[in-house]
Write an enzyme that holds these catalytic residues in place. Structure first.
Site, PDB file in Angstrom:
ATOM      1  N   LEU A 104      46.832 -85.051  93.024  1.00 10.54           N
ATOM      2  CA  LEU A 104      45.958 -84.718  94.156  1.00 10.54           C
ATOM      3  C   LEU A 104      45.966 -83.201  94.280  1.00 10.54           C
ATOM      4  CD1 LEU A 104      47.053 -87.345  96.873  1.00 10.54           C
ATOM      5  CD2 LEU A 104      44.946 -87.339  95.535  1.00 10.54           C
ATOM      6  N   ASP A 105      44.816 -82.627  94.638  1.00 12.27           N
ATOM      7  CA  ASP A 105      44.743 -81.176  94.806  1.00 12.27           C
ATOM      8  C   ASP A 105      45.734 -80.696  95.856  1.00 12.27           C
ATOM      9  OD1 ASP A 105      42.494 -81.363  93.227  1.00 12.27           O
ATOM     10  OD2 ASP A 105      41.156 -81.446  94.961  1.00 12.27           O
ATOM     11  N   TYR A 106      46.021 -79.423  95.769  1.00 12.19           N
ATOM     12  CA  TYR A 106      46.885 -78.740  96.749  1.00 12.19           C
ATOM     13  C   TYR A 106      46.435 -79.057  98.182  1.00 12.19           C
ATOM     14  CZ  TYR A 106      49.503 -74.672  98.524  1.00 12.19           C
ATOM     15  OH  TYR A 106      50.371 -73.846  99.169  1.00 12.19           O
TER      16      TYR A 106
END
Ligand code: URA
Length: 245
Positions: A104-106
């Protein structure tokens, strides 16, 4: 370290009492030496225990599967060269090596599985299994119906045309719209790139579900172990042949 009879029982040899009996009968050896003393301690990871000259093998209970509600501002990685906080640092994990299944993105929140089961991770992420991922997604503005149709049919996100997606409007106000998005792929930043392609950038993104596993009531930053049933259900949809054992 663990008492020998307890270790044997864990491996499925029999009840502790039965295992004590086997030890007393002189049928159990640890690293080639006969053991008849009840208090003997063994290291399940390093010692070789045999019964009647056959090695006692651990059941696969050394597999770890956990579900984290990843908060924003944490990186989905086991190490970050830029010193940002990783998901493992976030949960303070001190156990054996585990790693995230996919990423998952930051800035994305939500359901992330961590495991030490490489085969499971591989099957879960393999595009051919088309495991559903569901997102709660807030975007800027109010996309036109024809643009939503483009997302539903498949859209070019820069060198890649997405497969059809489920895109359901949940609510909207003057500034933003809220969607439930279900995709079966996992390209890098896919949901953000899909909405970028119709000029409605994502302002908040949370993964709610993978297959039939839901985030439920876990708050951002909280985690729990998966149950055996949850693991088996995921294995069934991502490969069919693997079973928890
Ligand atoms: N899609 C995105 O854009 N970001 C994620 O983290 C997951 C899916």
């Amino acid at each position: 370290m663990m008492r020998l009879q307890k270790y044997m029982a864990h491996c499925g040899v029999g009840s502790r009492r039965k295992c004590e009996e086997l030890i007393r009968q002189g049928r159990v050896f640890v690293n080639g030496s006969q053991v008849t003393e009840m208090g003997t301690l063994v290291d399940p990871n390093n010692d070789v225990v045999t019964l009647d000259q056959k090695q006692i093998l651990k059941l696969n209970n050394d597999k770890i599967y956990l579900l984290l509600n990843k908060p924003r501002g944490v990186i989905t990685s086991v190490f970050d060269p830029f010193g940002r906080k990783t998901v493992l640092e976030h949960i303070g994990w001190k156990g054996s090596r585990i790693y995230p299944v996919g990423r998952l993105d930051y800035d994305t929140e939500g359901l992330l599985i961590l495991t030490n089961d490489g085969e499971f991770a591989y099957e879960m992420m393999h595009p051919k299994h088309r495991v559903e991922k569901e997102y709660y997604c807030v975007v800027k503005g109010s996309p036109k119906p024809e643009n939503l149709s483009r997302l539903r049919q498949g859209i070019d996100i820069g060198g890649f045309v997405t497969s059809p997606a489920e895109v359901t409007l949940l609510s909207k106000n003057k500034e933003s719209s809220v969607f439930r998005v279900v995709i079966k792929e996992g390209k890098n930043r896919q949901v953000r790139r899909m909405f970028d392609a119709i000029n409605h950038p994502v302002v908040y993104l949370r993964r709610e579900r993978i297959g039939n596993l839901r985030l439920g009531s876990l708050k951002p930053g909280q985690w729990r172990y998966l149950s055996e049933k949850e693991v088996n259900d995921l294995k069934r949809i991502s490969g069919g042949s693997m079973q928890y054992d």
